[in-house]
Write a protein that holds these residues in place. Structure first.
Motif, mmCIF file in Angstrom:
data_model
loop_
_atom_site.group_PDB
_atom_site.id
_atom_site.type_symbol
_atom_site.label_atom_id
_atom_site.label_comp_id
_atom_site.label_asym_id
_atom_site.label_seq_id
_atom_site.Cartn_x
_atom_site.Cartn_y
_atom_site.Cartn_z
ATOM 1 N N VAL A 1 0.874 -1.363 0.182
ATOM 2 C CA VAL A 1 -0.079 -0.163 0.064
ATOM 3 C C VAL A 1 0.927 1.070 0.011
ATOM 4 O O VAL A 1 0.933 2.157 -1.049
ATOM 5 N N ASP A 2 1.825 1.367 0.797
ATOM 6 C CA ASP A 2 2.744 2.615 0.829
ATOM 7 C C ASP A 2 3.359 2.719 -0.353
ATOM 8 O O ASP A 2 3.897 3.492 -0.377
ATOM 9 N N ALA A 3 3.912 1.970 -0.971
ATOM 10 C CA ALA A 3 4.746 1.865 -2.152
ATOM 11 C C ALA A 3 4.003 2.137 -3.505
ATOM 12 O O ALA A 3 4.445 2.538 -4.394
ATOM 13 N N ALA A 4 2.423 2.314 -3.464
ATOM 14 C CA ALA A 4 1.793 2.586 -4.504
ATOM 15 C C ALA A 4 1.953 4.044 -5.121
ATOM 16 O O ALA A 4 2.089 4.855 -4.178
ATOM 17 N N SER A 5 1.860 3.980 -6.328
ATOM 18 C CA SER A 5 1.990 5.263 -6.767
ATOM 19 C C SER A 5 0.921 6.189 -6.664
ATOM 20 O O SER A 5 -0.173 5.599 -6.551
ATOM 21 N N ALA A 6 1.060 7.414 -7.011
ATOM 22 C CA ALA A 6 -0.248 8.298 -6.810
ATOM 23 C C ALA A 6 -1.482 8.200 -7.674
ATOM 24 O O ALA A 6 -2.381 7.981 -7.238
ATOM 25 N N ARG A 7 -1.097 7.707 -8.960
ATOM 26 C CA ARG A 7 -2.199 7.360 -10.030
ATOM 27 C C ARG A 7 -2.844 6.294 -9.487
ATOM 28 O O ARG A 7 -4.260 5.997 -9.425
#
Length: 245
Positions: free
Chosen positions: A205-211
């Motif tokens: 979750v924390d590594a997900a891109s803003a998009r």
């Protein structure tokens, strides 16, 4: 009528008269409770600050006919101040307690209680982006209530996945044969993020891109609105998830 004691998180409050307040709480052993806290709006109140939204307290109540009465309150989790000091945390927490209020009743639901307390604690500490914490809470609370979205097999016919089309009105991902015309396609990374939010995989979750985070939040919002038949009012004030920076 009996006096009883329980742990509870405050969902919302309403003014009553000049000095009292009606407090709606989600308790660990008694489900949702509505009680009158007498005199809490006076500056001399012994426990007024412990019965504000997002606070967790050990409360002693007297069981009344329509509303119980708060006799004592001892703080167990003072999360309100840290949450209220930040707009994104505050709006996320507001959506959480509104959802808990809608999903729970007077029957004991300890798992819902623990989930909400844990989410508010994490939110107050800033462990993750507020919208990530909110999206994870919403998916997990709906799952506990029996409304988990289908993220692998087709929500309509059960055909084995993976599938890349998502429609909230049908309950999640759908296969090509079941998808109505115009059903939006969702990338594998966004679906993976939804699975991570539901499963509490915070590294993903924390590594997900803003998009991807923004698209996942949109799907969560659509699913919540469909499941609860009307959207959460507080959800419209939350900020989009920014994803990894």
């Amino acid at each position: 009528m009996p006096t009883y004691r329980d742990e509870a998180v405050v969902l919302r409050t309403h003014k009553l008269g000049e000095a009292d307040r009606i407090v709606t709480m989600l308790s660990r052993r008694h489900g949702k409770v509505r009680a009158v806290a007498k005199g809490v709006r006076r500056t001399s109140s012994r426990f007024g600050s412990r019965l504000e939204p997002f606070m967790v307290a050990d409360v002693q109540l007297y069981a009344g006919r329509s509303l119980d009465i708060v006799q004592q309150a001892e703080s167990l989790g003072a999360y309100g101040a840290d949450i209220a000091a930040d707009y994104d945390r505050y709006t996320a927490a507001s959506a959480m307690v509104e959802s808990a209020d809608r999903l729970t009743h007077h029957e004991p639901v300890p798992n819902q209680y623990y989930l909400l307390v844990g989410a508010l604690r994490s939110l107050s500490r800033g462990e993750h982006a507020p919208r990530h914490t909110l999206d994870s809470y919403l998916l997990r609370s709906l799952s506990l209530a029996g409304w988990a979205p289908a993220l692998d097999d087709c929500a309509r016919c059960g055909a084995a996945g993976p599938h890349d089309q998502f429609l909230a009105q049908l309950g999640g991902v759908v296969c090509t044969a079941c998808a109505p015309p115009g059903t939006p396609h969702v990338s594998a990374t966004v679906l993976g993020l939804l699975r991570a939010l539901l499963g509490g995989d915070w590294e993903t979750v924390d590594a997900a891109s803003a998009r991807d985070a923004s698209q996942a939040s949109g799907l969560v919002s659509a699913y919540v609105q469909w499941t609860m038949e009307r959207g959460l009012r507080a959800l419209s004030h939350t900020s989009p998830s920014q994803g990894a920076r």
